[in-house]
Enzyme design. Structure first.
Site, PDB file in Angstrom:
ATOM      1  N   TYR A   7       0.815  -1.213   0.000  1.00 35.73           N
ATOM      2  CA  TYR A   7       0.000   0.000   0.000  1.00 35.73           C
ATOM      3  C   TYR A   7       0.854   1.271   0.000  1.00 35.73           C
ATOM      4  O   TYR A   7       0.356   2.357  -0.301  1.00 35.73           O
ATOM      5  CB  TYR A   7      -0.963   0.029   1.195  1.00 35.73           C
ATOM      6  CG  TYR A   7      -2.063  -1.017   1.141  1.00 35.73           C
ATOM      7  CD1 TYR A   7      -2.226  -1.840   0.037  1.00 35.73           C
ATOM      8  CD2 TYR A   7      -2.947  -1.173   2.193  1.00 35.73           C
ATOM      9  CE1 TYR A   7      -3.225  -2.798  -0.014  1.00 35.73           C
ATOM     10  CE2 TYR A   7      -3.960  -2.128   2.151  1.00 35.73           C
ATOM     11  CZ  TYR A   7      -4.092  -2.941   1.042  1.00 35.73           C
ATOM     12  OH  TYR A   7      -5.082  -3.884   1.001  1.00 35.73           O
ATOM     13  N   ASP A  59      -3.520 -17.952   1.108  1.00 33.96           N
ATOM     14  CA  ASP A  59      -4.704 -18.614   0.538  1.00 33.96           C
ATOM     15  C   ASP A  59      -5.213 -19.697   1.486  1.00 33.96           C
ATOM     16  O   ASP A  59      -6.420 -19.820   1.737  1.00 33.96           O
ATOM     17  CB  ASP A  59      -4.407 -19.186  -0.859  1.00 33.96           C
ATOM     18  CG  ASP A  59      -3.064 -19.870  -0.959  1.00 33.96           C
ATOM     19  OD1 ASP A  59      -2.223 -19.722  -0.038  1.00 33.96           O
ATOM     20  OD2 ASP A  59      -2.833 -20.590  -1.946  1.00 33.96           O
ATOM     21  N   ASP A  94      -5.493  -6.702   5.766  1.00 31.05           N
ATOM     22  CA  ASP A  94      -6.694  -5.947   5.390  1.00 31.05           C
ATOM     23  C   ASP A  94      -7.818  -6.932   5.061  1.00 31.05           C
ATOM     24  O   ASP A  94      -8.951  -6.828   5.554  1.00 31.05           O
ATOM     25  CB  ASP A  94      -6.334  -5.088   4.156  1.00 31.05           C
ATOM     26  CG  ASP A  94      -7.416  -4.108   3.785  1.00 31.05           C
ATOM     27  OD1 ASP A  94      -8.423  -4.024   4.499  1.00 31.05           O
ATOM     28  OD2 ASP A  94      -7.253  -3.423   2.757  1.00 31.05           O
ATOM     29  N   ASP A 118     -11.059  -8.468   7.861  1.00 28.96           N
ATOM     30  CA  ASP A 118     -12.486  -8.284   7.554  1.00 28.96           C
ATOM     31  C   ASP A 118     -13.196  -9.627   7.478  1.00 28.96           C
ATOM     32  O   ASP A 118     -14.340  -9.764   7.936  1.00 28.96           O
ATOM     33  CB  ASP A 118     -12.662  -7.540   6.224  1.00 28.96           C
ATOM     34  CG  ASP A 118     -12.774  -6.036   6.433  1.00 28.96           C
ATOM     35  OD1 ASP A 118     -12.443  -5.567   7.537  1.00 28.96           O
ATOM     36  OD2 ASP A 118     -13.193  -5.335   5.491  1.00 28.96           O
TER      37      ASP A 118
END
Ligand code: NAD
Length: 357
Positions: A140, A224, A248, A252
């Site tokens: 990011y 994964d 991130d 969530d």
């Protein structure tokens, strides 16, 4: 020494839920906890009052404070503003100005609320995971980045995944310190089979644990597989640590295992141990001003603040026990209401937690 706490209610339901969280802090202060509360403006509220979403005075107060408690920012009335003036920009600037590199995202599901999850109750009841996400580095922020035009005229987008050893070391230490206060199991998530950057991540993680935290049981998962395992049997995890982008996504995913956005707090810490504490939900403009928001995520953020920035773990435990008590008593705000339970308002929920304390 008196600990200074900056309160930033923000927008939408922010002021309502923060009022309840502040009641809890006031109650602890009344019992002798040595804290002082200041209040400041951020987000849309700050834009309306001062013309900017992060006024210099707010930033200065946050720098001086031991910890900051934030409600939420944003709302439809500010969506047409230039991006630099949007409420969310104030929050992002606060995070980067304070150097908050470690994001702590618990995914905890009280057994009383197991039916709220889309997963089977036996898979999630009693879930208690802490995800530690690196917040100021990785893809990011890596340079170079951009969209360029190649010699043949085709456009190409590019970003850079980069982590220096010191960035990996410091996030590992935060995760290890947390694991030491819990079940001493740490799972580091990477993609070391494909990305050299996370090959280094895995190597540094192994070294830090071996040399500095020999009591911790360290495991590694490719991202994964970590995503699959989170949905398959999330209770296998204690603490997870990972990069900015993987964190991130996984945090969530883990939050949604619990099914109730109004129940989860979060913390972001810098190297000095200062922290920004906030619920994971937004400003919920659809229910703002109705006294029906769930204040428990904000109240549980206060518990995180006591544990991670104010070094008062016993007080943090008390708050978590009190929240558990009100759930046991069947009190529910509308977002977590189920058959046979008692519906309460935002303010009544805050009062009930204070009474249970
Ligand atoms: P949201 O989290 O505000 O709301 C999503 C849904 O969950 C809504 O239906 C809302 O009513 C409900 N909800 C959220 N918190 C609740 C609570 N405590 N009690 C009961 N119900 C609750 O997300 P959104 O609707 O995507 O965003 C609304 C605004 O919030 C936007 O302006 C967005 O940019 C902002 N936002 C801010 C933050 C932050 O301040 N950290 C985070 C996310 C979104």
């Amino acid at each position: 020494m008196t600990k200074r706490i900056l309160i930033l209610p923000g927008d939408g339901i922010g002021p309502e839920i923060i009022t309840e969280a502040a009641k809890v802090l006031d109650k602890l202060a009344g019992e002798g906890l040595d804290i002082a509360l200041d209040e400041g403006l951020v987000g849309g509220a700050a834009y309306e009052a001062t013309g900017t979403p992060l006024p210099p005075t707010t930033l200065e107060m946050a720098r001086e404070a031991d910890a900051t408690l934030l409600g939420a920012v944003g709302g439809p009335q500010w969506e047409s503003l230039d991006i630099s003036m949007r409420p969310e920009k104030g929050l992002l600037a606060l995070r980067s100005e304070l150097g908050l590199f470690a994001n702590l995202r618990p995914a905890v599901l009280a057994p009383q609320l197991a039916a709220a999850s889309t997963l089977k109750p036996e898979v999630v009841a009693g879930l208690d995971i802490m995800i530690v996400r690196e917040l100021t580095g990785g893809i990011y922020f890596g340079q170079p980045r951009g969209i360029r035009t190649l010699a043949d005229g085709e456009r190409e987008g590019f970003n850079t995944l980069v982590y220096a050893e010191h960035e990996i070391e410091r996030i590992m230490r935060v995760a290890c310190d947390i694991a030491m206060q819990r079940d001493k199991r740490l799972c580091s998530v990477d993609k070391a089979n494909v990305l050299e950057c996370t090959e280094l991540w895995r190597e540094v993680a192994t070294r830090i644990v071996q040399h500095e935290y020999p009591d911790i049981q360290l495991s590694h998962l490719y991202v994964d597989n970590a995503a699959m395992q989170l949905v398959k049997w999330p209770k296998q995890f204690d603490v997870m640590v990972t990069t900015n982008m993987f964190g991130d996504i996984l945090s969530d995913c883990a939050a949604m295992l619990t099914g109730s956005i109004g129940m989860l707090g979060s913390a972001s810490l810098n190297e000095k141990g200062q922290g920004l504490y906030e619920p994971i939900h937004g400003s919920a403009p659809d229910i703002a001003g109705q006294n029906i928001a769930n204040p428990l995520a904000a109240i549980l953020s206060v518990a995180m603040m006591l544990r991670h920035s104010l070094h008062e773990p016993a007080q943090a435990d008390r708050i978590e026990t009190a929240v558990n008590q009100v759930l046991d008593d069947g009190l529910r705000t509308p977002d977590i209401l189920s058959v046979g339970m008692t519906e309460v308002s935002c303010a009544e929920m805050g009062d009930a937690v204070c009474a249970a304390l």
